[in-house]
Design a protein around this motif. Structure first.
Motif, PDB file in Angstrom:
ATOM      1  N   LYS A  59       6.278  -2.131   5.600  1.00  0.00           N
ATOM      2  CA  LYS A  59       6.224  -1.864   4.149  1.00  0.00           C
ATOM      3  C   LYS A  59       4.972  -2.453   3.526  1.00  0.00           C
ATOM      4  CE  LYS A  59      10.167  -3.484   2.546  1.00  0.00           C
ATOM      5  NZ  LYS A  59      10.922  -3.624   3.807  1.00  0.00           N
ATOM      6  N   GLU A  60       4.561  -3.603   4.030  1.00  0.00           N
ATOM      7  CA  GLU A  60       3.382  -4.276   3.484  1.00  0.00           C
ATOM      8  C   GLU A  60       2.153  -3.370   3.540  1.00  0.00           C
ATOM      9  OE1 GLU A  60       5.481  -5.472   5.678  1.00  0.00           O
ATOM     10  OE2 GLU A  60       5.763  -7.645   5.524  1.00  0.00           O
ATOM     11  N   LEU A  62       2.409   0.126   3.867  1.00  0.00           N
ATOM     12  CA  LEU A  62       2.691   1.389   3.171  1.00  0.00           C
ATOM     13  C   LEU A  62       2.503   1.303   1.662  1.00  0.00           C
ATOM     14  CD1 LEU A  62       5.812   2.767   5.070  1.00  0.00           C
ATOM     15  CD2 LEU A  62       3.441   3.516   5.218  1.00  0.00           C
ATOM     16  N   THR A  63       2.608   0.109   1.108  1.00  0.00           N
ATOM     17  CA  THR A  63       2.495  -0.022  -0.345  1.00  0.00           C
ATOM     18  C   THR A  63       1.042  -0.193  -0.809  1.00  0.00           C
ATOM     19  OG1 THR A  63       2.968  -2.378  -0.061  1.00  0.00           O
ATOM     20  CG2 THR A  63       4.810  -0.967  -0.724  1.00  0.00           C
ATOM     21  N   LYS A  65      -2.660   0.817  -1.840  1.00  0.00           N
ATOM     22  CA  LYS A  65      -3.041   2.049  -2.531  1.00  0.00           C
ATOM     23  C   LYS A  65      -3.874   2.994  -1.654  1.00  0.00           C
ATOM     24  CE  LYS A  65      -7.296   1.132  -5.139  1.00  0.00           C
ATOM     25  NZ  LYS A  65      -7.868   0.049  -4.307  1.00  0.00           N
ATOM     26  N   LYS A  68      -1.423   4.860   0.526  1.00  0.00           N
ATOM     27  CA  LYS A  68      -0.737   5.890  -0.273  1.00  0.00           C
ATOM     28  C   LYS A  68      -1.633   7.112  -0.482  1.00  0.00           C
ATOM     29  CE  LYS A  68       2.470   3.073  -2.977  1.00  0.00           C
ATOM     30  NZ  LYS A  68       2.625   2.439  -4.299  1.00  0.00           N
TER      31      LYS A  68
END
Ligand code: W6P
Length: 407
Positions: A59-60, A62-63, A65, A68
C-alpha cells in the motif's frame, strides 16, 4: 465497476508469446487486418495481467502519486484498446483509427519507467526502504518492465509496418533478418564514447574481434535492442576505465569478442577498469541499489557516475536524445536480453576488470518472448515473508553488532 470486471476477465486468458520468427513472418505477410485482430486480443490480455499484479504491491507504494499516475495511464490505454473489440476489422477507417490509438498509447507510456522510479523514490522518502520491500519491488519491476517491453514490441511493430514511417530498407518493422551485430557494436560504442568524452575529456578505444566473421550473417534480431544493451554496458565499462586510470596518459582499450555458435550468439565486452568486488556484482542489477545521484540533483557530478545515469531515448521519429536516468540501465538491459530468451551476465575480477556477456539466441524459432503471467504463484511471491537464510553468513557481522542470545 465494468473496467475492473473486464480486466479480471482478461487476466484469466494467458498471453501468447511470439517467437522472433513469428514476428518476422507476421511482418512479412503485412496483413493489417490480421495484426489488428491479434493485437485486439493480445494487448488487453497483457495489460490486464500486469494491472492485476499492481494490486499486490505494498500500500505504501500504491498511494504514491507517481504510481497512481502510471496506473491511470494503464486504465486509460486498456479502455482505449477495448473500444476496438466490437469494431469491424474490414473497415479501413477502423484500422486507421486503431493506428492513431496505438500511437497515442505509445506516447502516453513514454515515461513509465521514470515515473515508476519516481514513485519508488517517493515511497522511500515517506516510509523508508527495507530488504523485504526492496525485494518485492525488484520482483515487480522486473515483471512490469518486461511486460512493457513486450507490449511496446507489439505496438511499435504494428506502427512501423502499417504507419507512414519510412523504414530501413532491410528491416521488417524493427526486426532485421540480417542483423549486423558489428554495426550494432560500432553504433553503441560511438554513442557511449561521445558521452564519455563529453564528461571525462577522454574515452578508451575499442578492439573488435570476431571468431569467424563470415558466420555472423543471417542473424535475425532487433538491432535497437542490441544497441540499447551495448550502449549501457559500454558506458559502464568506459566509466570504470576512465576512473581507474585517472591520471594515466593512456587508457587500456576495451575489447569486444563476437562469436556465433549453433545456439548462441555471444558478445563479450571486457574492460580493465579495476572490476567490481564479487559481493557487489548482484547489486549492478538492482533497481533499489543505485549509486547514481538522483535525477533532480543540481551538482556537477558526471552523468556516467553510478552504474548508469543517462538513458538514451529513441524518439518515434528516429531522432535520439539523452535524458537523466535513475540508474536503471543495467537491470533494464538484462530484461531486453532476456526478453527473447537471452541473458546479460557480469563476471568481474576485482583489481583488474570486468567481462560482460550478452547472450542472444541464434535460432529465431527459439527466441520466444519471455512474458510475465499473473497466477496464484505470483500473488504468493508478494505475500511471502522474506526467506530466512539457513546458511551462516559472516557478512552479516559487518551490519549488526553481535549479541549473544541469553534465552
Ligand atoms: C565495471 C562495472 C561494469 C558494469 C557493467 C559493464 C561493465 C562494467 N565495468 O567496472
Amino acid at each position: 465497476c465494468l473496467l475492473h470486471h473486464a480486466r479480471h476477465l482478461h487476466s484469466k486468458y494467458v498471453p501468447v508469446p511470439l517467437s522472433m520468427q513469428q514476428y518476422l513472418e507476421f511482418g512479412q505477410k503485412k496483413c493489417e487486418k490480421k495484426s489488428f485482430q491479434f493485437l485486439n486480443d493480445e494487448i488487453p490480455i497483457r495489460l490486464a495481467h500486469i494491472m492485476r499484479e499492481f494490486e499486490d504491491l505494498p500500500k505504501e507504494l500504491l498511494t504514491m502519486k507517481s504510481v497512481k499516475l502510471v496506473r491511470s495511464w494503464y486504465d486509460l490505454s486498456f479502455k482505449e484498446v477495448q473500444s476496438f473489440a466490437e469494431k469491424d476489422p474490414d473497415d479501413t477507417k477502423v484500422l486507421a483509427e486503431f493506428s492513431v490509438a496505438i500511437q497515442n498509447i505509445l506516447n502516453r507510456h513514454s515515461y513509465v519507467v521514470e515515473t515508476m522510479a519516481q514513485g519508488v523514490i517517493e515511497m522511500e522518502d515517506t516510509y523508508g526502504m527495507d530488504d523485504k520491500i526492496s525485494e518485492r519491488i525488484q520482483y515487480f519491476l522486473d515483471r512490469f518492465y518486461m511486460n512493457r517491453i513486450s507490449i511496446r514490441m507489439l505496438l511499435t511493430q504494428h506502427a512501423a509496418l502499417f504507419g507512414n514511417i519510412t523504414n530501413h530498407p532491410r528491416r521488417i518493422g524493427h526486426i532485421d533478418p540480417n542483423c549486423d551485430v558489428i554495426e550494432c557494436v560500432s553504433n553503441a560504442f560511438k554513442a557511449a564514447r561521445q558521452i564519455c568524452e563529453h564528461y571525462h575529456m577522454q574515452a578508451p578505444e575499442l578492439d573488435v574481434i570476431t571468431a569467424d566473421g563470415s558466420k555472423l550473417s543471417n542473424f535475425v534480431y532487433v538491432p535497437g535492442h542490441i544497441e540499447h544493451i551495448l550502449f549501457e554496458v559500454f558506458k559502464n565499462a568506459m566509466r570504470a576505465v576512465v576512473e581507474y586510470h585517472r591520471d594515466k596518459l593512456e587508457l587500456p582499450k576495451l575489447q569486444i569478442i563476437v562469436a556465433k555458435g549453433k545456439q548462441d550468439l555471444t558478445i563479450k565486452l571486457s574492460d580493465q577498469g579495476g572490476g567490481v568486488p564479487y559481493q557487489d556484482q548482484d547489486k549492478l542489477f538492482q533497481y533499489m541499489y543505485s549509486t547514481a545521484p538522483r535525477p533532480q540533483y543540481t551538482g556537477q557530478e558526471s552523468p556516467l557516475a553510478g552504474y548508469m545515469d543517462i538513458d538514451r531515448v529513441t524518439h518515434d521519429n528516429g531522432s535520439r536524445s539523452f535524458r537523466a536516468g535513475y540508474g536503471y540501465g543495467l537491470p533494464l538491459s538484462r530484461l531486453y536480453a532476456r526478453y527473447f530468451q537471452g541473458d546479460l551476465v557480469v563476471s568481474s575480477m576485482e583489481g583488474h576488470g570486468t567481462d560482460v556477456y550478452l547472450y542472444l539466441k541464434v535460432n529465431s524459432s527459439e527466441a520466444n518472448e519471455c512474458l510475465p503471467i499473473y497466477n496464484t504463484t505470483t500473488s504468493r511471491m508478494y505475500e511471502a515473508e522474506k526467506v530466512v537464510s539457513d546458511w551462516s553468513s559472516s557478512t552479516n557481522w559487518n551490519q549488526s553488532i553481535r549479541t549473544y542470545s541469553t534465552t
